[in-house]
Design an enzyme around this catalytic site. Structure first.
Site, mmCIF file in Angstrom:
data_model
loop_
_atom_site.group_PDB
_atom_site.id
_atom_site.type_symbol
_atom_site.label_atom_id
_atom_site.label_comp_id
_atom_site.label_asym_id
_atom_site.label_seq_id
_atom_site.Cartn_x
_atom_site.Cartn_y
_atom_site.Cartn_z
ATOM 1 C CG HIS A 26 -1.896 -1.015 1.393
ATOM 2 N ND1 HIS A 26 -2.036 -1.791 2.517
ATOM 3 C CD2 HIS A 26 -2.857 -1.444 0.533
ATOM 4 C CE1 HIS A 26 -3.048 -2.632 2.362
ATOM 5 N NE2 HIS A 26 -3.558 -2.467 1.155
ATOM 6 C CE LYS A 50 -16.691 -7.973 3.532
ATOM 7 N NZ LYS A 50 -16.156 -7.423 2.309
ATOM 8 N NE ARG A 99 -2.471 -7.688 -4.249
ATOM 9 C CZ ARG A 99 -3.234 -8.029 -3.225
ATOM 10 N NH1 ARG A 99 -2.700 -8.172 -2.034
ATOM 11 N NH2 ARG A 99 -4.521 -8.251 -3.374
#
Ligand code: PNS
Length: 169
Positions: A26, A50, A99
């Site tokens: 990040h 969550k 990624r």
């Protein structure tokens, strides 16, 4: 669908995410974008549905520490739709890191959806540097939970917080 025509400011960009916790992957994206845009908001998603390891305020504090050396970064949080948050702060660009090809599938769908919902928001993708392509917050947490060394994957300044969280579990 009727598209809105409000023009958002393309100098203001948002890097949204869970950041539970922020990793060197990040931080690599944040540093690179901070050199390209005058105003970058790193926005932590506040999603009460969550369960996360760190609270939103803890994640924001860790991000603030990790980004302390960068002048044009603000750490923020948002709930609900990303495009609504962007409209609220007048930001025109979403930043996301890629990624792998599997990231692409999800990111492509999110970018299309955000574009459809807002009509004006642009998504920009940066390829994660090869040094960080294998790092994710999830894997870092798994390694830390088994007492593994995560010092190569997260900013040095937040290492104690993460280690402490797993020691107290
Ligand atoms: O770090 P993450 O968990 O991959 O980040 C995902 C995030 C926060 C960018 C994404 O879940 C999001 O934007 N959530 C807000 C809800 C939303 O706007 N959904 C519609 C577009 S997909």
């Amino acid at each position: 669908m009727l598209r809105e025509v409000t023009t958002l400011d393309n100098r203001i960009c948002v890097y949204p995410g869970s950041f539970d916790p922020v990793t060197l992957g990040h931080l690599d994206i944040i540093q690179r974008v901070s050199g390209m845009f005058p105003d970058l908001r790193v926005a932590v998603l506040d999603n009460p549905d969550k369960v996360k390891l760190f609270s939103v305020s803890e994640r924001m504090t860790m991000l603030s520490k990790a980004c302390a050396h960068l002048p044009n970064i603000q750490i923020d949080s948002f709930s609900g739709l990303l495009v609504d948050y962007m409209r609220k702060i007048n930001a025109g660009i979403v930043i996301r890191g890629l990624r792998s090809a599997s990231d692409f599938e999800t990111e492509f769908q999110m970018a299309q959806m955000n574009s459809q919902l807002s009509g004006t928001v642009e998504s920009l993708f940066l390829m994660t540097s090869p040094d960080h392509a294998y790092i994710s917050s999830g894997i870092v947490k798994q390694i830390a939970s088994f007492g593994g060394d995560i010092s190569a994957f997260v900013p040095q300044c937040i290492l104690p917080e993460i280690t402490k969280r797993f020691q107290s579990k």
